[in-house]
Every structure is written in structure tokens, then in C-alpha cells.
Design a protein around this motif. Sequence first.
Motif, PDB file in Angstrom:
ATOM      1  N   UNK A 223      -1.685  12.979  -4.423  1.00  0.00           N
ATOM      2  CA  UNK A 223      -1.780  12.000  -3.349  1.00  0.00           C
ATOM      3  C   UNK A 223      -2.836  12.381  -2.334  1.00  0.00           C
ATOM      4  N   UNK A 224      -2.870  13.663  -1.961  1.00  0.00           N
ATOM      5  CA  UNK A 224      -3.895  14.146  -1.030  1.00  0.00           C
ATOM      6  C   UNK A 224      -5.301  13.918  -1.592  1.00  0.00           C
ATOM      7  N   UNK A 225      -5.487  14.275  -2.883  1.00  0.00           N
ATOM      8  CA  UNK A 225      -6.813  14.135  -3.476  1.00  0.00           C
ATOM      9  C   UNK A 225      -7.213  12.670  -3.592  1.00  0.00           C
ATOM     10  N   UNK A 226      -6.257  11.812  -3.928  1.00  0.00           N
ATOM     11  CA  UNK A 226      -6.569  10.389  -4.053  1.00  0.00           C
ATOM     12  C   UNK A 226      -7.012   9.831  -2.704  1.00  0.00           C
ATOM     13  N   UNK A 227      -6.324  10.215  -1.650  1.00  0.00           N
ATOM     14  CA  UNK A 227      -6.719   9.784  -0.303  1.00  0.00           C
ATOM     15  C   UNK A 227      -8.104  10.322   0.060  1.00  0.00           C
ATOM     16  N   UNK A 228      -8.336  11.581  -0.255  1.00  0.00           N
ATOM     17  CA  UNK A 228      -9.610  12.209   0.069  1.00  0.00           C
ATOM     18  C   UNK A 228     -10.775  11.504  -0.611  1.00  0.00           C
ATOM     19  N   UNK A 229     -10.530  10.952  -1.818  1.00  0.00           N
ATOM     20  CA  UNK A 229     -11.591  10.314  -2.604  1.00  0.00           C
ATOM     21  C   UNK A 229     -11.519   8.782  -2.550  1.00  0.00           C
ATOM     22  N   UNK A 230     -10.789   8.255  -1.611  1.00  0.00           N
ATOM     23  CA  UNK A 230     -10.549   6.802  -1.594  1.00  0.00           C
ATOM     24  C   UNK A 230     -11.818   5.977  -1.429  1.00  0.00           C
TER      25      UNK A 230
END
Length: 233
Positions: A223-230
Motif C-alpha cells: 500500500x505504501x509503495x502504491x501510494x508512493x508511485x501513484x
Amino acid sequence: MVALTLMTVIAGNLCDKTISVSSRTMPSIGRKQFTSEDEFVRSIYDNIVLDEEPEDNIDVSQGLRATSIIVNVKTMCDAQYRKAHSSDWEIRAKRTVKEATTYLYDFIGIKFVVKEGVAFTSASTTNPEKLLDDFISHYKVGNGIDMIVGLSGRKPKDTAGIAYKGKIEGGPRVLIFPSTYKSEVETVQHEIGHTYNLDHCNKACVMKASGFGYLNKVCGVHGDWWCFRREWY
């Protein structure tokens, strides 16, 4: 970084790969697998003709939606998929991808604008890697399209979907193979995760390599990575 307080999260481990791909570097492949068709999630949508859903009428002035990222998605369906769903293939393709991406809008702030399915011709093989490579060699993003989701009626053994991980030349493209409506929705979400360079997870997460029942479940790290790469696309 976007807060994750609204997400369905569980404990997870960091799964990251190299995100820059040069012409001399072959990106790695991520695929959703299964051991038996008994794993597929069954629903009434497997045996009915789907109608077009009304367009969203959502207040985008609050929270993540106020700063949402727009990703325009083209859906493409091969002859085998169109034959299997002859009465509703354009709408079914659109609804499959739309349902897979609604969660990402609600909790990560990525608004996937999904177009109805258009026809394409897939390679005459059941090898998933060859099907993917043929697909991406013929179709690339551009002209207002940021991502392509292909739905194929061909049936590679034990493979529900496949995509290259991370950013690749020609833009993000994923290929989905037959299962059931709900399982195809989950597979779309899984493979889109790979296009944001999410690796497989050993938790009860949508990025789990095999099995079904994890739709809209994202581990804390992914979830953190998905947000970071949104803003990737």
C-alpha cells in the motif's frame, strides 16, 4: 506520502525490484497463478448478460479524490474472449476493469477511467509469455491512453494473468486469461499492481502469487509503495 488510514491493510514485507528498464535490460514478469479452477470465485455475473452501469457521480472535492490521478485505460478483447461473451463483451470488459480499479480510487487516489472493450487478435498459442510479448509488440499506450488491459479467451495452463513489472517502453499493458468474473476482476487488480512494480506477497494480499479471495486487500508495505508511485501514469 498519502495517508493509509482508510486502507484495508495487513502486515507485509518490502518487495521491490529495479524500476528503470533500459533497452539492454529485460524486465521481470509477474503473473497470477492457480492450481485448480475450484479456486475461482463464483458469482451470478458468470452466467448473465451484463448491462452498462451508470457513470460515476462522485464528489471529488474531499480527501484523496480532490487530488486524484487520472489514468485512462483502454480495454481490448481477442476473438476467443468475444466468442465466450458474445452478448456483452464490450461492457463486460469495461465493468471487469472498472470494478478492479474502484478501490484504488477510493483509498489511493488513482482514478482509472475505463473505456469499453475493442477487438484485437491474439497470438495462436497458449504460452502466456508469448501471448504477452505478442500483445505488447502490437499495442502501445498513447493518444490519450495511459494503460491497456487485454482480456483473452485463450487458456494458458495455471495462469490467470500476466504483466511486466514496473515501467516499460510502450507503457503499462496487462493480459488477463479466463477464470470467472470475480476472479478476473481480482487478477486485473493484481496485474495492475505489477505495472506499479509491486512484487508478489506471501500475506493475504491481492499481490499474492496464487489463489483468489484477496480482492481489495493490500498489505501495508505494498500500500505504501502504491501510494508512493501513484503518479507513475
